[in-house]
Structure formats: C-alpha cells, structure tokens
Enzyme design. Structure first.
Site, PDB file in Angstrom:
ATOM      1  N   LYS A 265       0.814  -1.231   0.000  1.00  0.00           N
ATOM      2  CA  LYS A 265       0.000   0.000   0.000  1.00  0.00           C
ATOM      3  C   LYS A 265       0.844   1.277   0.000  1.00  0.00           C
ATOM      4  O   LYS A 265       0.474   2.263  -0.636  1.00  0.00           O
ATOM      5  CB  LYS A 265      -0.957   0.001   1.187  1.00  0.00           C
ATOM      6  CG  LYS A 265      -2.094  -0.996   1.003  1.00  0.00           C
ATOM      7  CD  LYS A 265      -3.097  -0.935   2.121  1.00  0.00           C
ATOM      8  CE  LYS A 265      -4.144  -2.024   1.935  1.00  0.00           C
ATOM      9  NZ  LYS A 265      -5.160  -2.044   2.959  1.00  0.00           N
TER      10      LYS A 265
ATOM     11  N   ASN B 183      -4.864   2.095  -1.383  1.00  0.00           N
ATOM     12  CA  ASN B 183      -5.377   0.736  -1.644  1.00  0.00           C
ATOM     13  C   ASN B 183      -6.025   0.664  -3.022  1.00  0.00           C
ATOM     14  O   ASN B 183      -6.638  -0.340  -3.359  1.00  0.00           O
ATOM     15  CB  ASN B 183      -6.368   0.299  -0.565  1.00  0.00           C
ATOM     16  CG  ASN B 183      -7.698   1.005  -0.666  1.00  0.00           C
ATOM     17  OD1 ASN B 183      -7.754   2.156  -1.120  1.00  0.00           O
ATOM     18  ND2 ASN B 183      -8.766   0.343  -0.274  1.00  0.00           N
TER      19      ASN B 183
ATOM     20  N   ASP C   4      -9.917   2.685   2.127  1.00  0.00           N
ATOM     21  CA  ASP C   4     -10.017   1.923   3.378  1.00  0.00           C
ATOM     22  C   ASP C   4     -10.715   2.744   4.474  1.00  0.00           C
ATOM     23  O   ASP C   4     -11.545   2.225   5.222  1.00  0.00           O
ATOM     24  CB  ASP C   4      -8.621   1.527   3.885  1.00  0.00           C
ATOM     25  CG  ASP C   4      -8.105   0.251   3.233  1.00  0.00           C
ATOM     26  OD1 ASP C   4      -8.923  -0.531   2.700  1.00  0.00           O
ATOM     27  OD2 ASP C   4      -6.884   0.043   3.263  1.00  0.00           O
TER      28      ASP C   4
ATOM     29  N   GLY D 281       0.424   0.210  10.737  1.00  0.00           N
ATOM     30  CA  GLY D 281       0.716  -0.126   9.346  1.00  0.00           C
ATOM     31  C   GLY D 281      -0.194   0.635   8.398  1.00  0.00           C
ATOM     32  O   GLY D 281      -0.813   1.647   8.770  1.00  0.00           O
TER      33      GLY D 281
HETATM   34  P1  NAP Z   1       0.772  -3.968   7.838  1.00  0.00           P
HETATM   35  O1  NAP Z   1       1.041  -2.670   7.167  1.00  0.00           O
HETATM   36  O2  NAP Z   1       1.652  -5.141   7.557  1.00  0.00           O
HETATM   37  O3  NAP Z   1       0.757  -3.680   9.446  1.00  0.00           O
HETATM   38  C1  NAP Z   1       0.649  -4.740  10.361  1.00  0.00           C
HETATM   39  C2  NAP Z   1       0.454  -4.177  11.773  1.00  0.00           C
HETATM   40  O4  NAP Z   1       0.257  -5.284  12.670  1.00  0.00           O
HETATM   41  C3  NAP Z   1       1.660  -3.398  12.290  1.00  0.00           C
HETATM   42  O5  NAP Z   1       1.227  -2.376  13.149  1.00  0.00           O
HETATM   43  C4  NAP Z   1       2.404  -4.477  13.087  1.00  0.00           C
HETATM   44  O6  NAP Z   1       3.220  -3.971  14.130  1.00  0.00           O
HETATM   45  C5  NAP Z   1       1.247  -5.230  13.700  1.00  0.00           C
HETATM   46  N1  NAP Z   1       1.612  -6.582  14.090  1.00  0.00           N
HETATM   47  C6  NAP Z   1       1.880  -7.628  13.270  1.00  0.00           C
HETATM   48  N2  NAP Z   1       2.198  -8.711  14.005  1.00  0.00           N
HETATM   49  C7  NAP Z   1       2.123  -8.337  15.302  1.00  0.00           C
HETATM   50  C8  NAP Z   1       2.336  -9.017  16.543  1.00  0.00           C
HETATM   51  N3  NAP Z   1       2.703 -10.309  16.567  1.00  0.00           N
HETATM   52  N4  NAP Z   1       2.168  -8.336  17.701  1.00  0.00           N
HETATM   53  C9  NAP Z   1       1.800  -7.044  17.675  1.00  0.00           C
HETATM   54  N5  NAP Z   1       1.581  -6.335  16.534  1.00  0.00           N
HETATM   55  C10 NAP Z   1       1.743  -6.985  15.361  1.00  0.00           C
HETATM   56  O7  NAP Z   1      -0.698  -4.487   7.519  1.00  0.00           O
HETATM   57  P2  NAP Z   1      -2.007  -3.602   7.211  1.00  0.00           P
HETATM   58  O8  NAP Z   1      -2.186  -3.439   5.752  1.00  0.00           O
HETATM   59  O9  NAP Z   1      -1.946  -2.385   8.057  1.00  0.00           O
HETATM   60  O10 NAP Z   1      -3.168  -4.601   7.710  1.00  0.00           O
HETATM   61  C11 NAP Z   1      -3.402  -4.838   9.091  1.00  0.00           C
HETATM   62  C12 NAP Z   1      -4.602  -5.763   9.254  1.00  0.00           C
HETATM   63  O11 NAP Z   1      -5.785  -5.121   8.785  1.00  0.00           O
HETATM   64  C13 NAP Z   1      -4.480  -7.062   8.467  1.00  0.00           C
HETATM   65  O12 NAP Z   1      -4.989  -8.108   9.255  1.00  0.00           O
HETATM   66  C14 NAP Z   1      -5.366  -6.823   7.259  1.00  0.00           C
HETATM   67  O13 NAP Z   1      -5.895  -8.023   6.735  1.00  0.00           O
HETATM   68  C15 NAP Z   1      -6.461  -5.967   7.867  1.00  0.00           C
HETATM   69  N6  NAP Z   1      -7.166  -5.125   6.882  1.00  0.00           N
HETATM   70  C16 NAP Z   1      -8.504  -5.323   6.717  1.00  0.00           C
HETATM   71  C17 NAP Z   1      -9.206  -4.520   5.842  1.00  0.00           C
HETATM   72  C18 NAP Z   1     -10.681  -4.727   5.673  1.00  0.00           C
HETATM   73  O14 NAP Z   1     -11.244  -4.233   4.707  1.00  0.00           O
HETATM   74  N7  NAP Z   1     -11.334  -5.398   6.598  1.00  0.00           N
HETATM   75  C19 NAP Z   1      -8.555  -3.525   5.106  1.00  0.00           C
HETATM   76  C20 NAP Z   1      -7.189  -3.338   5.310  1.00  0.00           C
HETATM   77  C21 NAP Z   1      -6.484  -4.160   6.195  1.00  0.00           C
HETATM   78  P3  NAP Z   1       4.760  -3.601  13.866  1.00  0.00           P
HETATM   79  O15 NAP Z   1       4.768  -2.224  13.251  1.00  0.00           O
HETATM   80  O16 NAP Z   1       5.358  -3.626  15.232  1.00  0.00           O
HETATM   81  O17 NAP Z   1       5.327  -4.649  12.947  1.00  0.00           O
END
Ligand code: NAP
Length: 281
Positions: free
Chosen positions: A70, A91, A107, A135
């Site tokens: 993204k 996105n 989003d 993220g």
């Molecule tokens: P991303 O950019 O990879 O960010 C991931 C986030 O999760 C970061 O803040 C990361 O922390 C944290 N994280 C990962 N593993 C962790 C752990 N073991 N303990 C604590 N924190 C952890 O991903 P993203 O695009 O932001 O997406 C995040 C989530 O939202 C995903 O599950 C995605 O599927 C969901 N999502 C859903 C929608 C929807 O339409 N429903 C839309 C967008 C995203 P660090 O910075 O410390 O690594």
C-alpha cells in the site's frame, strides 16, 4: 462474456490468493451485466514498482492494493487523493489512458461506513479513538477518523518508532504508545488494525474493564469473522463491528472507479462472502 471491450481490473498483493475481492467484484459484474473482469495479481515482494509501471497507460483500468504494497502504491502514483496522501498509503490505483497513475485510499471510507452500519449510535466526535497498529490500514483509519472529527487518536503499536512516525505525520491530535495496558475510560472507539488474530490466532490484549460501556470495538481482521478480540469485546458487553463490513464498503468506490457505475443492489455481498469464509475459504 469476454470481448474486445472487456474492462480489466484486479487486486495486487503478496500473498493474494486468499483475497475475497475477485469473488465480490465478479459477482457485482455478473449481476450488473457489465463487460468486465476482476483478477488477482501476485507481483514479487520486491517487484511492485516495475509491476505498476508496466500497467501505466491503461493496459488495465486499475487495481486494488493489499499487503504489503500500500505504501509503494502511493509512491508509484503521479497524483493522489487527499486521504491517500494523509494516510501515506493507497489501496486503489487507477491507470488513466493519458498514462497518469492515480492513487486513492478507500479503506478509511470503508471503515467509517462499516461503523455507521453496525454501530449507528457511535459519534466519533464524542471521545478518543484507540487504534491498535501503525501499518497501512492503521494509517488509513487515522486519516479517516481525523477527517470525521475524532478529537484524539491514540495509536498503540508494538514498534513504537512506527507509531511515533505516524503521529508525527498527523500532528497534535494523534499520540503514540507501545503498550495498550493503560486505562482508556473515555474511549469512543477501539480498532484492531494489527494483523493479530488473522487466521484464528490470539488478538491484541486490552484492559477491557477500563473501557466505558458505550465504547464500540472494531476488528479489521475478518478471517475468522468472529475474532478473539471481538469475542472479548462482546463478553464485556460492547458493540462490535467486523472487518467483513469494511471489506465490502471499501470495495464499493473501487468498483465504481473501475467500471463506471455503482455495484448492483441485488447482490447480498455479506452472504456471498460469509459462505466462503464458513467453508474455510
Ligand atoms: P501492515 O502494514 O503489515 O501492518 C501490520 C500491523 O500489525 C503493524 O502495526 C504491526 O506492528 C502489527 N503486528 C503484526 N504482528 C504483530 C504481533 N505479533 N504483535 C503485535 N503487533 C503486530 O498491515 P495492514 O495493511 O496495516 O493490515 C493490518 C490488518 O488489517 C491485516 O490483518 C489486514 O488483513 C487488515 N485489513 C482489513 C481490511 C478490511 O477491509 N477489513 C482492510 C485493510 C487491512 P509492527 O509495526 O510492530 O510490525
């Protein structure tokens, strides 16, 4: 039917094979009788800029972008919507015929509409929002919440640096922490925007008792639909909002941008996607 006029759009991610977006968009296309198709692309982890550049000029009309591209999607664009720029992430990329690439972020819009649908009583202006994660999804959420009038957004992330960078981007209404174990007695809203809980693992741990009875709890994770995080919130008696609603709502403006008309109202998107999720898809 695929013809010489078929409008092609898709979703790009790594991994991408789990994405529900092709199912959703193609169901809308079929119901509306639009000559279009929506497919999934899996560019190599280090190959997104070349992938996006190769689509310049309108080979396809556009793509949705998911993990981990993204932020790179925004960088690949020639111009971007205010929300995408504020979020620092896109996105949605649109490949215009004049060769220009446009970035948008739907989003945040999807998040606000999911909240309005499943928690209509929520007034985001009534108290701080607690966003777990820093993220791409969290950035979109923070941008949308600030635009919607949230008085303060508290970002909690495992990696404090990332939360602080996010807070710096948005200014004084956003504060950064690395631990959720403090009281949030006036929080109007709590959002899990981490990937914790994805695939059925444990979700973020919160001091549930310290939240007010009126707090709304949302989880962006939708696989499983009822995450540990939402189950804990429900046990605490709080209103919950699930990630599936957000997924559907963020797709609506993308469909309109790709195919020129809104999705047909006859499709029961939630049922369609729930069937797949319940079958383990
Ligand atoms: P991303 O950019 O990879 O960010 C991931 C986030 O999760 C970061 O803040 C990361 O922390 C944290 N994280 C990962 N593993 C962790 C752990 N073991 N303990 C604590 N924190 C952890 O991903 P993203 O695009 O932001 O997406 C995040 C989530 O939202 C995903 O599950 C995605 O599927 C969901 N999502 C859903 C929608 C929807 O339409 N429903 C839309 C967008 C995203 P660090 O910075 O410390 O690594």
């Amino acid at each position: 039917m695929i013809t010489a006029h078929t409008r092609v759009a898709g979703v790009a991610g790594a991994p991408v094979r789990h994405s529900l977006s092709p199912l959703l968009h193609n169901a809308w296309l079929a119901e509306a009788g639009i000559d279009g198709v929506y497919v999934a692309f899996a560019p190599p982890q280090d190959g997104f800029p070349a992938f996006a550049e190769g689509l310049r000029g309108g080979a396809i009309v556009g793509i949705n972008v998911t993990i981990p591209f993204k932020q790179q999607a925004l960088a690949a664009a020639d111009f971007a919507s205010d929300l995408a720029r504020a979020a620092g992430a896109a996105n949605l990329l649109l490949f215009h015929e004049n060769g220009r690439i446009e970035a948008r972020n739907t989003d945040g819009e999807g998040l606000l509409q999911a909240l309005a649908t499943q928690a209509p009583q929520l007034d985001v202006k009534s108290g701080p929002a607690l966003v777990l994660g820093a993220g791409g999804a969290a950035r979109g959420a923070v941008a949308a919440l600030l635009e919607a009038g949230s008085p303060q957004v508290i970002v909690v992330n495992r990696t404090l640096d990332r939360a602080e960078q996010l807070a710096q981007t948005f200014g004084s209404r956003v504060r950064a922490f690395d631990r959720p174990d403090w009281a949030a007695p006036d929080a109007a809203l709590v959002i899990n925007a981490t990937s914790l809980g994805l695939g059925g693992g444990a979700g973020p741990v919160l001091p549930w008792k310290s939240l007010p009875d009126t707090a709304v709890v949302m989880d962006m994770v939708y696989k499983p639909l009822r995450t540990d995080f939402l189950a804990a919130a429900e046990e605490r008696g709080l209103t919950i909002v699930d990630g599936l609603e957000m997924l559907i709502r963020q797709a609506i403006p993308a469909f309109e941008a790709f195919y020129g008309s809104p999705p047909p109202p006859q499709v029961d998107e939630r049922r369609l996607l729930l069937d797949v999720l319940e079958a383990g898809g």
